[in-house]
Design a protein around this motif. Structure first.
Motif, mmCIF file in Angstrom:
data_model
loop_
_atom_site.group_PDB
_atom_site.id
_atom_site.type_symbol
_atom_site.label_atom_id
_atom_site.label_comp_id
_atom_site.label_asym_id
_atom_site.label_seq_id
_atom_site.Cartn_x
_atom_site.Cartn_y
_atom_site.Cartn_z
ATOM 1 N N ASN A 52 41.105 -20.744 93.958
ATOM 2 C CA ASN A 52 40.953 -19.294 94.145
ATOM 3 C C ASN A 52 41.863 -18.481 93.239
ATOM 4 N N SER A 53 42.675 -19.174 92.444
ATOM 5 C CA SER A 53 43.623 -18.466 91.577
ATOM 6 C C SER A 53 43.056 -18.304 90.176
ATOM 7 N N ALA A 54 43.461 -17.234 89.514
ATOM 8 C CA ALA A 54 43.001 -16.968 88.151
ATOM 9 C C ALA A 54 44.183 -17.037 87.194
ATOM 10 N N PRO A 55 44.473 -18.237 86.646
ATOM 11 C CA PRO A 55 45.622 -18.362 85.742
ATOM 12 C C PRO A 55 45.427 -17.596 84.440
ATOM 13 N N ASP A 56 44.188 -17.328 84.078
ATOM 14 C CA ASP A 56 43.930 -16.676 82.798
ATOM 15 C C ASP A 56 42.860 -15.599 82.959
ATOM 16 N N LYS A 57 43.314 -14.355 82.866
ATOM 17 C CA LYS A 57 42.389 -13.212 82.928
ATOM 18 C C LYS A 57 42.354 -12.509 81.581
ATOM 19 N N SER A 58 42.837 -13.172 80.557
ATOM 20 C CA SER A 58 43.080 -12.508 79.277
ATOM 21 C C SER A 58 41.826 -11.977 78.598
ATOM 22 N N GLY A 59 40.655 -12.517 78.976
ATOM 23 C CA GLY A 59 39.434 -12.089 78.320
ATOM 24 C C GLY A 59 38.774 -10.874 78.930
ATOM 25 N N LEU A 60 39.253 -10.417 80.072
ATOM 26 C CA LEU A 60 38.646 -9.232 80.684
ATOM 27 C C LEU A 60 38.877 -8.042 79.755
ATOM 28 N N PRO A 61 37.790 -7.348 79.348
ATOM 29 C CA PRO A 61 37.917 -6.340 78.293
ATOM 30 C C PRO A 61 38.644 -5.061 78.701
ATOM 31 N N SER A 62 38.637 -4.728 79.968
ATOM 32 C CA SER A 62 39.327 -3.516 80.403
ATOM 33 C C SER A 62 39.602 -3.614 81.895
ATOM 34 N N ASP A 63 40.356 -2.642 82.425
ATOM 35 C CA ASP A 63 40.664 -2.675 83.857
ATOM 36 C C ASP A 63 39.457 -2.294 84.705
ATOM 37 N N ARG A 64 38.331 -1.994 84.089
ATOM 38 C CA ARG A 64 37.109 -1.766 84.862
ATOM 39 C C ARG A 64 36.508 -3.097 85.330
ATOM 40 N N PHE A 65 36.955 -4.181 84.730
ATOM 41 C CA PHE A 65 36.446 -5.510 85.062
ATOM 42 C C PHE A 65 37.419 -6.215 86.008
ATOM 43 N N SER A 66 36.889 -6.813 87.057
ATOM 44 C CA SER A 66 37.700 -7.624 87.950
ATOM 45 C C SER A 66 36.855 -8.770 88.470
ATOM 46 N N ALA A 67 37.510 -9.804 88.945
ATOM 47 C CA ALA A 67 36.779 -10.948 89.484
ATOM 48 C C ALA A 67 37.602 -11.580 90.583
ATOM 49 N N GLU A 68 36.898 -12.178 91.508
ATOM 50 C CA GLU A 68 37.579 -12.933 92.554
ATOM 51 C C GLU A 68 36.772 -14.177 92.871
ATOM 52 N N ARG A 69 37.460 -15.114 93.497
ATOM 53 C CA ARG A 69 36.809 -16.334 93.948
ATOM 54 C C ARG A 69 37.341 -16.624 95.341
ATOM 55 N N THR A 70 36.431 -16.925 96.238
ATOM 56 C CA THR A 70 36.831 -17.149 97.630
ATOM 57 C C THR A 70 36.408 -18.542 98.098
ATOM 58 N N GLY A 71 37.247 -19.143 98.948
ATOM 59 C CA GLY A 71 36.943 -20.456 99.504
ATOM 60 C C GLY A 71 36.798 -21.537 98.449
ATOM 61 N N GLY A 72 37.364 -21.288 97.288
ATOM 62 C CA GLY A 72 37.247 -22.260 96.207
ATOM 63 C C GLY A 72 35.817 -22.458 95.756
ATOM 64 N N SER A 73 34.976 -21.467 96.055
ATOM 65 C CA SER A 73 33.559 -21.630 95.745
ATOM 66 C C SER A 73 33.016 -20.402 95.018
ATOM 67 N N VAL A 74 32.344 -19.543 95.742
ATOM 68 C CA VAL A 74 31.626 -18.411 95.147
ATOM 69 C C VAL A 74 32.586 -17.468 94.423
ATOM 70 N N SER A 75 32.122 -16.975 93.280
ATOM 71 C CA SER A 75 32.895 -15.996 92.522
ATOM 72 C C SER A 75 32.053 -14.748 92.289
ATOM 73 N N THR A 76 32.735 -13.608 92.296
ATOM 74 C CA THR A 76 32.078 -12.332 92.030
ATOM 75 C C THR A 76 32.790 -11.635 90.888
ATOM 76 N N LEU A 77 32.024 -11.207 89.900
ATOM 77 C CA LEU A 77 32.543 -10.402 88.792
ATOM 78 C C LEU A 77 32.079 -8.972 89.036
ATOM 79 N N THR A 78 33.028 -8.057 89.102
ATOM 80 C CA THR A 78 32.717 -6.654 89.370
ATOM 81 C C THR A 78 33.037 -5.813 88.146
ATOM 82 N N ILE A 79 32.094 -4.966 87.790
ATOM 83 C CA ILE A 79 32.313 -4.021 86.693
ATOM 84 C C ILE A 79 32.189 -2.625 87.290
ATOM 85 N N GLN A 80 33.246 -1.860 87.193
ATOM 86 C CA GLN A 80 33.246 -0.490 87.724
ATOM 87 C C GLN A 80 32.913 0.490 86.601
ATOM 88 N N ARG A 81 32.267 1.575 86.996
ATOM 89 C CA ARG A 81 31.966 2.674 86.053
ATOM 90 C C ARG A 81 31.379 2.101 84.760
#
Lengths: 115, 117
Positions: A52-81
């Protein structure tokens, strides 16, 4: 067994709206990666999860992008605005563990179009 | 950081013939892996073949083989007896061997291969 699945397969949204992209990795795979594929930039790395941890988020292009992973399984990538430059195919991949020797299994991707 | 270069944007080949796709890379690591991935029109990336840098022998998977030249940092893919189903975009990829980006793939620009009947 089931491969990596992603939903939706296609998403059209208006500029300024938020979107969520989902990835279901292969069961038991601890590593999960998000990539973006666009005509101008080719294939580029966004974020890497180990469990569930993200050791490397370096490729996210801006703070409008975020991602999470829960239960060591499903992941969601969210793009705001969303912006027009966010239009691309977003690919998710999973592997048994993080590391160079391990094959990454890719999903079919989500094609995002921002109008 | 490593870089991967594919200098052939498009290639075409007749069915049953042989075609070679080129890839060069740059890295300061001494032991690493290299991959070729195939992306058909369905978009789903599939691993075609992998090479471990410390192995002298070139990898082979059925009709697919590589010519790995470590000193020249070259990693080409040869497809023998080309089939219509080989039509796809092919990516050369280099996975990070360590650090926080463990396994992160750096891709080349891709080569679109068209197999003609």
């Amino acid at each position: 067994g089931a491969g990596v699945s992603q939903s939706p397969s296609n998403k059209v949204t208006e500029k300024g709206k938020d979107v969520e992209l989902r990835c279901d990795p292969i069961s038991g795979h601890t590593a999960l990666y998000w990539y973006r594929q666009s005509l101008g930039q080719g294939l580029e790395f966004l974020i890497y999860f180990q469990g569930n941890s993200a050791p490397d988020k370096s490729g996210l292009p801006s703070d409008r992008f975020s991602a999470e992973r829960t239960g060591g399984s499903v992941s969601t990538l969210t793009i705001q605005r969303t912006q027009q430059e966010d239009s691309a195919v977003y690919l998710c991949a999973s592997s048994l563990a993080g590391g160079a020797p391990y094959e990454q299994y890719f999903g079919p991707g989500t094609r995002l179009t921002v109008t | 950081a490593q870089t991967v270069t594919q200098s052939q944007p498009e290639m075409s080949v007749q069915e049953a013939e042989t075609v070679t796709l080129s890839c060069t890379y740059d890295t300061s690591e001494s032991n690493y892996y290299l991959f070729w991935y195939k992306q058909p029109p369905s978009r789903q990336m599939i691993l075609v073949i992998r090479q471990e840098a410390y192995k002298q022998q070139n990898a082979t998977e059925n009709r697919f083989s590589v010519n790995f030249q470590k000193a020249a940092k070259s990693f080409s893919l040869k497809i023998s007896d080309s089939q219509l189903g080989d039509t796809a975009m092919y990516f050369c990829a280099f996975p990070n061997a360590g650090g926080t980006s463990y396994g992160k793939l750096t891709f080349g620009q891709g080569t679109i291969l068209t197999v003609h009947p």
